[in-house]
Write a protein that holds these residues in place. Structure first.
Motif, mmCIF file in Angstrom:
data_model
loop_
_atom_site.group_PDB
_atom_site.id
_atom_site.type_symbol
_atom_site.label_atom_id
_atom_site.label_comp_id
_atom_site.label_asym_id
_atom_site.label_seq_id
_atom_site.Cartn_x
_atom_site.Cartn_y
_atom_site.Cartn_z
ATOM 1 N N ALA A 169 -39.277 -27.138 -10.059
ATOM 2 C CA ALA A 169 -39.141 -27.019 -8.607
ATOM 3 C C ALA A 169 -40.398 -26.496 -7.934
ATOM 4 O O ALA A 169 -40.565 -26.662 -6.709
ATOM 5 C CB ALA A 169 -37.962 -26.095 -8.268
ATOM 6 N N LEU A 170 -41.287 -25.876 -8.691
ATOM 7 C CA LEU A 170 -42.429 -25.196 -8.079
ATOM 8 C C LEU A 170 -43.353 -26.128 -7.291
ATOM 9 O O LEU A 170 -43.812 -25.743 -6.206
ATOM 10 C CB LEU A 170 -43.216 -24.431 -9.143
ATOM 11 N N PRO A 171 -43.680 -27.339 -7.770
ATOM 12 C CA PRO A 171 -44.567 -28.193 -6.971
ATOM 13 C C PRO A 171 -44.047 -28.457 -5.554
ATOM 14 O O PRO A 171 -44.824 -28.432 -4.588
ATOM 15 C CB PRO A 171 -44.643 -29.488 -7.796
ATOM 16 N N SER A 214 -41.971 -14.288 -12.362
ATOM 17 C CA SER A 214 -40.739 -15.050 -12.590
ATOM 18 C C SER A 214 -40.326 -15.041 -14.055
ATOM 19 O O SER A 214 -39.164 -15.293 -14.385
ATOM 20 C CB SER A 214 -40.901 -16.495 -12.105
ATOM 21 N N ARG A 215 -41.258 -14.731 -14.951
ATOM 22 C CA ARG A 215 -40.943 -14.701 -16.388
ATOM 23 C C ARG A 215 -40.140 -13.464 -16.778
ATOM 24 O O ARG A 215 -39.513 -13.450 -17.832
ATOM 25 C CB ARG A 215 -42.235 -14.735 -17.213
ATOM 26 N N LEU A 216 -40.188 -12.446 -15.938
ATOM 27 C CA LEU A 216 -39.494 -11.205 -16.279
ATOM 28 C C LEU A 216 -37.989 -11.421 -16.278
ATOM 29 O O LEU A 216 -37.423 -11.989 -15.342
ATOM 30 C CB LEU A 216 -39.869 -10.106 -15.283
ATOM 31 N N ARG A 217 -37.358 -10.949 -17.327
ATOM 32 C CA ARG A 217 -35.919 -11.152 -17.480
ATOM 33 C C ARG A 217 -35.145 -10.589 -16.283
ATOM 34 O O ARG A 217 -34.177 -11.188 -15.825
ATOM 35 C CB ARG A 217 -35.433 -10.501 -18.769
ATOM 36 N N VAL A 218 -35.595 -9.461 -15.760
ATOM 37 C CA VAL A 218 -34.867 -8.816 -14.675
ATOM 38 C C VAL A 218 -34.883 -9.653 -13.397
ATOM 39 O O VAL A 218 -34.003 -9.527 -12.549
ATOM 40 C CB VAL A 218 -35.449 -7.404 -14.408
ATOM 41 N N LEU A 219 -35.887 -10.523 -13.241
ATOM 42 C CA LEU A 219 -36.005 -11.332 -12.029
ATOM 43 C C LEU A 219 -35.413 -12.732 -12.175
ATOM 44 O O LEU A 219 -35.320 -13.468 -11.192
ATOM 45 C CB LEU A 219 -37.474 -11.455 -11.608
ATOM 46 N N ARG A 220 -35.023 -13.097 -13.373
ATOM 47 C CA ARG A 220 -34.508 -14.451 -13.574
ATOM 48 C C ARG A 220 -33.253 -14.744 -12.754
ATOM 49 O O ARG A 220 -33.107 -15.850 -12.226
ATOM 50 C CB ARG A 220 -34.266 -14.705 -15.060
ATOM 51 N N PRO A 221 -32.318 -13.801 -12.605
ATOM 52 C CA PRO A 221 -31.157 -14.086 -11.746
ATOM 53 C C PRO A 221 -31.570 -14.389 -10.301
ATOM 54 O O PRO A 221 -30.962 -15.245 -9.654
ATOM 55 C CB PRO A 221 -30.325 -12.805 -11.837
ATOM 56 N N VAL A 222 -32.602 -13.713 -9.813
ATOM 57 C CA VAL A 222 -33.082 -13.962 -8.450
ATOM 58 C C VAL A 222 -33.662 -15.372 -8.358
ATOM 59 O O VAL A 222 -33.417 -16.108 -7.391
ATOM 60 C CB VAL A 222 -34.143 -12.920 -8.046
ATOM 61 N N THR A 223 -34.429 -15.752 -9.365
ATOM 62 C CA THR A 223 -35.003 -17.096 -9.386
ATOM 63 C C THR A 223 -33.904 -18.152 -9.376
ATOM 64 O O THR A 223 -33.985 -19.142 -8.637
ATOM 65 C CB THR A 223 -35.883 -17.286 -10.633
ATOM 66 N N ALA A 228 -30.791 -22.363 -6.688
ATOM 67 C CA ALA A 228 -29.481 -22.882 -6.293
ATOM 68 C C ALA A 228 -29.398 -23.084 -4.799
ATOM 69 O O ALA A 228 -28.832 -24.076 -4.307
ATOM 70 C CB ALA A 228 -28.386 -21.929 -6.758
ATOM 71 N N LEU A 229 -29.973 -22.149 -4.034
ATOM 72 C CA LEU A 229 -29.996 -22.284 -2.578
ATOM 73 C C LEU A 229 -30.791 -23.499 -2.151
ATOM 74 O O LEU A 229 -30.368 -24.274 -1.281
ATOM 75 C CB LEU A 229 -30.567 -21.011 -1.957
ATOM 76 N N ILE A 230 -31.954 -23.688 -2.773
ATOM 77 C CA ILE A 230 -32.791 -24.853 -2.444
ATOM 78 C C ILE A 230 -32.044 -26.141 -2.747
ATOM 79 O O ILE A 230 -32.066 -27.099 -1.970
ATOM 80 C CB ILE A 230 -34.118 -24.782 -3.223
ATOM 81 N N HIS A 231 -31.379 -26.181 -3.896
ATOM 82 C CA HIS A 231 -30.604 -27.368 -4.270
ATOM 83 C C HIS A 231 -29.517 -27.650 -3.237
ATOM 84 O O HIS A 231 -29.302 -28.807 -2.838
ATOM 85 C CB HIS A 231 -29.995 -27.170 -5.654
#
Length: 235
Positions: A169-171, A214-223, A228-231
């Motif tokens: 999704a990043l691009p 974004s690689r941090l485990r603690v931030l993965r739920p936020v990502t 999901a919002l973008i989708h």
């Protein structure tokens, strides 16, 4: 009207010379249109005026471009190619994600700079939700996809490490950020739009930092929530 033969391949019959003349006429019409858009504004420029200034019949102008909107779509495509070419040296030598991203963003502004004088008036038309000139319209899909592909190249050629779920999704997210930069540039009245350059130089390290985090485990739920919002918004 002697120039209404469509440029075709050699297999279809016309000579290479005829094809070249057709391409020259097409480019002449486009260059003339962009000059008139800068001088008179988009809304006040007609296809008849473009044909007259280019020295071609009105029918020829419509033969190559069905409308002013098609001229702008051609402009979008050309500027996209020019941006990729301008960013080429940076993409060839840089592996650092932030360096590649900054190079592409600055290249985009470099290419757009000659058109800044009419960008604000043109934006009034492109900003209409139903306008075919909107960068989000179906008519602009080719240029939009080419731009997203360029940001995909930025990512794939870099040494960036990020959440695997964010990577696809990043691009598109980077393209949306670029649209924000362009919008700022449209309204930037600083000398030579220096504030836009400062915006790019300030935002890129932040984006780079967020991508790495974004690689941090603690931030993965936020990502995942953001994706999901973008989708949801896209569908």
């Amino acid at each position: 009207m002697t120039e209404q033969t469509a440029p075709t391949s050699a297999a279809d019959g016309p000579s290479t010379g005829a094809t070249a003349r057709g391409e020259q006429t097409r480019q002449l019409i486009l260059d003339t249109a962009m000059r008139l858009f800068r001088e008179r504004g988009y809304a006040r420029t007609t296809m008849r005026a473009i044909a007259q200034e280019a020295g071609v019949a009105v029918g020829n102008a419509y033969y190559y471009f069905d409308s002013k909107e098609h001229l702008i779509q051609e402009f979008y495509a050309n500027t996209q190619h020019e941006q990729r070419a301008a960013a080429g040296p940076v993409l060839d030598r840089e592996r650092d994600f932030s360096g590649r991203l900054a190079g592409v963003l600055h290249a985009g502004i470099d290419v757009l700079t000659p058109y800044h004088s009419f960008a604000a008036t043109f934006f009034k038309t492109a900003a209409e939700p139903t306008s075919p000139l909107s960068p989000f319209s179906a008519e602009s899909s080719d240029a939009r996809e080419a731009s997203v592909a360029l940001f995909r190249e930025v990512l794939e050629g870099s040494d960036a490490r990020l959440d695997p779920e964010l990577r696809p999704a990043l691009p598109e997210l980077l393209w949306l950020a670029y649209m924000g930069v362009v919008l700022y540039w449209v309204h930037d009245r600083s000398p030579e739009q220096v504030k836009t350059r400062q915006l790019i130089d300030g935002v890129v390290p932040l984006v780079d930092r967020l991508v790495g985090l974004s690689r941090l485990r603690v931030l993965r739920p936020v990502t995942r929530q953001a994706l999901a919002l973008i989708h949801t918004l896209r569908h």
